[in-house]
Write an enzyme that holds these catalytic residues in place. Structure first.
Site, PDB file in Angstrom:
ATOM      1  N   LYS A   1       0.818  -1.200   0.000  1.00  0.00           N
ATOM      2  CA  LYS A   1       0.000   0.000   0.000  1.00  0.00           C
ATOM      3  C   LYS A   1       0.863   1.267   0.000  1.00  0.00           C
ATOM      4  CE  LYS A   1      -1.088   1.547   4.597  1.00  0.00           C
ATOM      5  NZ  LYS A   1      -0.215   2.619   4.619  1.00  0.00           N
TER       6      LYS A   1
ATOM      7  N   GLU B   1      -1.622   4.751  18.136  1.00  0.00           N
ATOM      8  CA  GLU B   1      -0.162   4.814  18.098  1.00  0.00           C
ATOM      9  C   GLU B   1       0.304   5.968  18.981  1.00  0.00           C
ATOM     10  OE1 GLU B   1       1.522   3.725  13.997  1.00  0.00           O
ATOM     11  OE2 GLU B   1      -0.078   5.139  13.589  1.00  0.00           O
TER      12      GLU B   1
ATOM     13  N   ASP C   1      -4.458   6.352   5.212  1.00  0.00           N
ATOM     14  CA  ASP C   1      -3.272   5.619   5.661  1.00  0.00           C
ATOM     15  C   ASP C   1      -3.638   4.297   6.350  1.00  0.00           C
ATOM     16  OD1 ASP C   1      -0.480   5.409   6.049  1.00  0.00           O
ATOM     17  OD2 ASP C   1      -0.630   6.184   8.098  1.00  0.00           O
TER      18      ASP C   1
ATOM     19  N   HIS D   1      -5.540  -1.509   6.631  1.00  0.00           N
ATOM     20  CA  HIS D   1      -5.352  -2.259   7.880  1.00  0.00           C
ATOM     21  C   HIS D   1      -6.662  -2.474   8.666  1.00  0.00           C
ATOM     22  CE1 HIS D   1      -1.340  -1.529   6.769  1.00  0.00           C
ATOM     23  NE2 HIS D   1      -1.140  -0.402   7.408  1.00  0.00           N
TER      24      HIS D   1
ATOM     25  N   LYS E   1      -2.602   8.985  15.700  1.00  0.00           N
ATOM     26  CA  LYS E   1      -1.201   9.104  16.100  1.00  0.00           C
ATOM     27  C   LYS E   1      -1.139   9.949  17.369  1.00  0.00           C
ATOM     28  CE  LYS E   1       0.810   8.225  11.624  1.00  0.00           C
ATOM     29  NZ  LYS E   1       1.266   6.864  11.867  1.00  0.00           N
TER      30      LYS E   1
HETATM   31  C1  BG6 Z   1       1.563   1.935   8.068  1.00  0.00           C
HETATM   32  C2  BG6 Z   1       1.173   3.393   8.117  1.00  0.00           C
HETATM   33  O1  BG6 Z   1       0.929   1.294   6.996  1.00  0.00           O
HETATM   34  O2  BG6 Z   1       1.170   1.311   9.283  1.00  0.00           O
HETATM   35  C3  BG6 Z   1       1.832   4.064   9.304  1.00  0.00           C
HETATM   36  O3  BG6 Z   1       1.576   4.030   6.917  1.00  0.00           O
HETATM   37  C4  BG6 Z   1       1.495   3.345  10.579  1.00  0.00           C
HETATM   38  O4  BG6 Z   1       1.443   5.436   9.396  1.00  0.00           O
HETATM   39  C5  BG6 Z   1       1.796   1.853  10.439  1.00  0.00           C
HETATM   40  O5  BG6 Z   1       2.290   3.894  11.620  1.00  0.00           O
HETATM   41  C6  BG6 Z   1       1.278   1.090  11.635  1.00  0.00           C
HETATM   42  O6  BG6 Z   1       1.751  -0.233  11.575  1.00  0.00           O
HETATM   43  P1  BG6 Z   1       1.971  -1.072  12.896  1.00  0.00           P
HETATM   44  O7  BG6 Z   1       2.392  -2.418  12.410  1.00  0.00           O
HETATM   45  O8  BG6 Z   1       3.018  -0.359  13.704  1.00  0.00           O
HETATM   46  O9  BG6 Z   1       0.653  -1.077  13.592  1.00  0.00           O
END
Ligand code: BG6
Length: 504
Positions: free
Chosen positions: A163, A231, A250, A255, A355
């Site tokens: 992505k 996050e 994003d 996800h 975030k």
């Molecule tokens: C990425 C996003 O796809 O996933 C990021 O672009 C994000 O902004 C990240 O921080 C989060 O991934 P994980 O595995 O840390 O939850």
């Protein structure tokens, strides 16, 4: 008894393949892909016929490239428990590492790749586009034009992309059309790194190999579902990317919708790629398309301002590098979506991601309906605390039921208790970057964990009304770094008589 879970039988080393890593000097290659290849090698899952070829515009020798990767991985591993680079394993992997210097937009680069395949001893090739997304279509077109995507019964040709797959429905459709002009769906491996996470894969296994889940997994017993990806990090060095992306694009169509699909999909007829991906595409396709007014009413956009996490003062989003001082890009989004099918009708799915929230916590909370009748003296149904199942994806991988039990003593008092399973208590956790399974599956031709075109487009279709609504009104609500989003994010639930599960 035979188990149909396909991973059980997998322990064979992947077949001899030439793996081209486009964007060889980028972060993805050195931080995640090559360490994952090393882990696979250490576990005996890569044969000696794997050749790894970096492709990028900078000049570097084959040995220089291998050395650079080794130095980086050693540095990363230093001081992390007893995980040191095993020289014997590394040297076996490094034997197959080389480099092609070339411009992604220059046809001569592709001739050099063809020559590499010709003298590899195998026709199998995987082209991993660890590049900026603007190169996806161009590289695919050139691979096609150079004849590098033509398969034979003896040799496969596969392309991996990660992505973003477009930035709205229209661009996602255009990208898919462009890829499908030069290759078939069977050759495309679209990565969503959330599907590389053990706990995410475990959702399907738990649901479909323990019959008790199915008994209550529907709108008769489930009141609503919450999916959170919180996050603590900010946008870090990615200000210019994030300014045009924002939290919705994003995290949501990819996800969070993958998590939603794992929770909400119907049991597939088999654990094969077509059946699993078909069910996922169906459930994402069943998300009700909101009108613009409904999308506005069912979404909250937030942006972090200055604040503190663990006593550390942090700047606001607008003060971050490469971010406009008057930016309205959202760093937090909360949404309510409904799934219009027999199983889920009437069960809201609340999604949020942000975030600079108070803690890192990715979790799915399944909230059950209260007991229909309060059996016990002096208790009312509406006094009973809600009970739920919490599936934590990270940082503490596992699942926990939160149920009511009698508190010891003569008075009839109830308390919430927890029945739980933490991965680390049952299984030895191997060092992993999260890409091992995905790379291995691509090399062995298993597309189950990769996204099909219809899944991507269905995701964007569900998200498009929010994008359209925000185009008309792009205001964001502020929250201080260290808070769990703006007040309106809480109100999205309280107005329905519900509350977000406490994070952490
Ligand atoms: C990425 C996003 O796809 O996933 C990021 O672009 C994000 O902004 C990240 O921080 C989060 O991934 P994980 O595995 O840390 O939850």
């Amino acid at each position: 008894m035979t188990h149909v879970i396909r991973r059980k039988s997998k322990a064979e080393p992947a077949p001899a393949t030439t793996l081209f890593l486009f964007g060889a000097h980028g972060d993805l290659v050195k931080r995640l892909l090559v360490p994952a290849l090393y882990n696979l090698k250490r576990n005996g899952l890569l044969g000696d016929g794997l050749r790894i070829i970096g492709v990028d515009h900078n000049a570097i020798s084959d040995e220089g490239f291998a050395q650079k990767l080794e130095d980086f991985i050693r540095g990363e591993m230093a001081g992390k428990g007893d995980h040191t680079l095993d020289p014997a394993v590394w040297s076996k992997l490094a034997k197959g590492i080389s480099y092609v210097q070339g411009d992604f937009l220059d046809d001569s680069t592709y001739q050099a790749l063809a020559a590499k395949i010709a003298d590899s001893g195998t026709g199998n090739a995987v082209f991993y586009l660890a590049t900026a997304p603007r190169f996806f279509s161009e590289v695919a077109r050139r691979l096609g034009a150079a004849g590098l995507l033509e398969e034979t019964p003896e040799a496969f040709r596969r392309v991996v992309i990660e992505k973003p797959f477009g930035s709205d429905l229209q661009t996602a459709e255009a990208l898919n059309a462009c890829l499908l002009k030069v290759m078939t769906e069977k050759q495309i491996y679209r990565i969503d790194h959330y599907l590389g996470k053990e706990t995410v894969q475990n959702i399907l296994v738990s649901r479909f190999s323990n019959s008790l889940f199915e008994a209550f997994w529907n709108n008769h017993y489930i009141d609503h579902v919450q999916i959170t990806a919180a996050e603590t990090v900010g946008v870090e060095t990615r200000g210019s990317f994030y300014e045009h992306t924002g939290a919705l694009r994003d995290m949501v169509p990819n996800h969070l919708f993958q998590l939603l699909a794992m929770v909400a999909m119907e049991p597939p007829a088999a654990f094969g790629a077509d059946a699993v991906r078909g069910e996922k595409a169906k459930v994402v396709g069943a998300i009700r398309p909101w009108t613009i007014e409904e999308a506005r009413a069912n979404s909250v956009r937030g942006q972090y301002a200055e604040g503190q996490i663990d006593g550390k003062a942090l700047p606001g989003y607008r003060q971050e590098d490469k971010v406009a001082p008057d930016s309205n890009t959202e760093t937090y989004v909360a949404l309510k979506v409904m799934i219009d099918n027999w199983r889920w009708v009437g069960v809201p799915f609340y999604l949020r991601t942000g975030k600079r929230m108070s803690v890192r916590d990715t979790e799915i909370v399944i909230c059950f309906k209260p007991a229909p009748y309060a059996q016990f003296r002096d208790t009312e149904v509406d006094e009973l605390q809600p009970t739920y199942l919490r599936i934590q994806i990270q940082p503490n991988e596992g699942m926990w039921f939160d149920l009511l039990a009698k508190r010891p003593g003569q008075a009839l008092k109830m308390d919430n208790i927890e029945l739980g399973f933490a991965y680390k208590d049952f299984f030895e956790m191997q060092p992993s970057t999260g890409y091992e399974t995905l790379i291995y599956d691509c090399l062995t031709g298993d597309q189950t964990l990769f996204q099909r075109a219809d899944n991507i487009e269905n995701g964007w279709r569900a998200v498009q009304p929010f994008l359209d609504a925000w185009q008309q009104d792009s205001s964001v609500q502020s929250y201080a770094a260290g808070e769990n989003g703006p007040k309106a994010g809480e109100e999205l639930l309280t107005r329905d008589g519900r509350v977000w599960h406490r994070l952490g």
